[in-house]
Design an enzyme around this catalytic site. Structure first.
Site, PDB file in Angstrom:
ATOM      1  N   PHE A 168      11.712  21.979   7.806  1.00 25.82           N
ATOM      2  CA  PHE A 168      13.125  21.628   8.614  1.00 25.82           C
ATOM      3  C   PHE A 168      13.106  22.317   9.857  1.00 25.82           C
ATOM      4  O   PHE A 168      13.850  21.588  10.768  1.00 25.82           O
ATOM      5  CB  PHE A 168      14.214  22.302   7.801  1.00 25.82           C
ATOM      6  CG  PHE A 168      14.335  23.840   7.665  1.00 25.82           C
ATOM      7  CD1 PHE A 168      14.725  24.422   8.411  1.00 25.82           C
ATOM      8  CD2 PHE A 168      13.536  24.331   6.513  1.00 25.82           C
ATOM      9  CE1 PHE A 168      14.904  26.084   8.382  1.00 25.82           C
ATOM     10  CE2 PHE A 168      13.460  25.845   6.210  1.00 25.82           C
ATOM     11  CZ  PHE A 168      14.488  26.368   7.365  1.00 25.82           C
ATOM     12  N   HIS A 178      13.607  34.114   0.772  1.00 23.17           N
ATOM     13  CA  HIS A 178      14.482  33.445   1.214  1.00 23.17           C
ATOM     14  C   HIS A 178      15.488  32.738   0.226  1.00 23.17           C
ATOM     15  O   HIS A 178      16.128  31.771   0.603  1.00 23.17           O
ATOM     16  CB  HIS A 178      14.057  32.352   2.379  1.00 23.17           C
ATOM     17  CG  HIS A 178      13.336  33.005   3.578  1.00 23.17           C
ATOM     18  ND1 HIS A 178      12.793  32.421   4.315  1.00 23.17           N
ATOM     19  CD2 HIS A 178      13.169  34.325   3.983  1.00 23.17           C
ATOM     20  CE1 HIS A 178      12.157  32.895   5.301  1.00 23.17           C
ATOM     21  NE2 HIS A 178      12.635  34.222   5.057  1.00 23.17           N
TER      22      HIS A 178
END
Ligand SMILES: [Zn+2]
Length: 263
Positions: free
Chosen positions: A42, A130
């Site tokens: 991303f 994460h």
């Protein structure tokens, strides 16, 4: 060219020998591993951040504004689709096989796609720095929801999902901008890095903190450091072996050598 081939083969064999000799091998993976499974990075050009403004996605905004939550869920739903379809690649499979051979202390991942579990790694062996996009939680009461069910409701037109018990806002279990790193996972990752004897980086450019400091911690405590990444990283200079190339085929070759050596 022939010399290059020999050189890379020697590197694979050396890494394999180190894995065989190691008592605690930590594998550390980043976005490069997921892109080889077809999940877009991303942060790369053409990624979602070209179409969305990262400032809209700060955790504080998510908490305080319905409009932010709506934007967040729109983006998150878009990112989830390729993740759900993605399959583990040869590197994921090799890491899962390391576990079944008893040659994996843990894998520390910066990815949120759950591919290590699809490959066969067990819960206790994967540290998700994460978080994960595979589940959703209520930010008020902590109730867990199945991601696919929420995704289905969004597809049918729901803009922002709320908890059925307490009406708190629901959010994927990933770490957003402005959200603290998960304490338990971060501590565990540092600890494992500091006591391992072999630290293998796969598909991470090692620029995002605190992840980038983990190879340093390992190296400082006497571990061997192997870096396998498409591009150079800031840690290449202190690594014992650096391999620039695709993670999948490289890990498959290394594992083949490990299995030969363990016979
Ligand atoms: Zn709730």
């Amino acid at each position: 060219m022939v010399k290059d081939k020999d050189e890379i083969r020697e590197k694979f064999e050396q890494v394999a020998r180190w894995i065989i000799d190691s008592e605690r091998t930590v594998v550390f993976v980043g976005a490069g591993l997921s892109t080889e499974s077809g999940i877009p990075d991303f942060r790369s050009p053409g990624g979602v951040w070209d179409r969305y403004n990262p400032e809209d996605f700060y955790f504080q905004n998510f908490l305080s504004s319905e409009a932010s939550r709506e934007k967040y869920w729109k983006m998150s739903a878009e990112m989830y689709e390729p993740m759900k379809k993605a399959q583990p690649n040869l590197a994921h499979m090799a890491i899962a096989e390391m576990e079944s051979l008893g040659k994996l202390d843990c894998v520390i991942t910066q990815n949120i796609d759950g591919l290590h579990f699809k490959a066969g790694n067990s819960e206790g062996k994967v540290i998700e720095l994460h978080g994960t996009a595979m589940s959703v939680s209520c930010l008020r009461c902590g109730k867990k929801y199945d991601r696919d069910q929420i995704q289905e409701r969004l597809r049918k037109g729901l803009k922002v999902p709320y908890c059925e018990d307490c009406r708190g806002p629901l959010k994927p279990d990933t770490i957003s901008f402005g959200q603290p790193m998960p304490e338990k996972e971060t501590e565990e990752a540092y600890h494992r890095s500091s006591v391992c004897d072999l630290f293998i980086v796969i598909g991470s450019s090692l620029v995002v903190q605190p992840a980038a400091s983990m190879p340093l911690v390992a190296k400082r405590n006497g571990a061997r450091l192997v870096i396998l990444n498409r591009d150079p990283t800031p840690c290449d200079e202190m690594a014992d072996i650096v391999i620039h190339g695709q993670a999948g085929p490289a890990m498959a070759s290394i594992l083949e050598n490990v299995k030969k050596g363990l016979k």
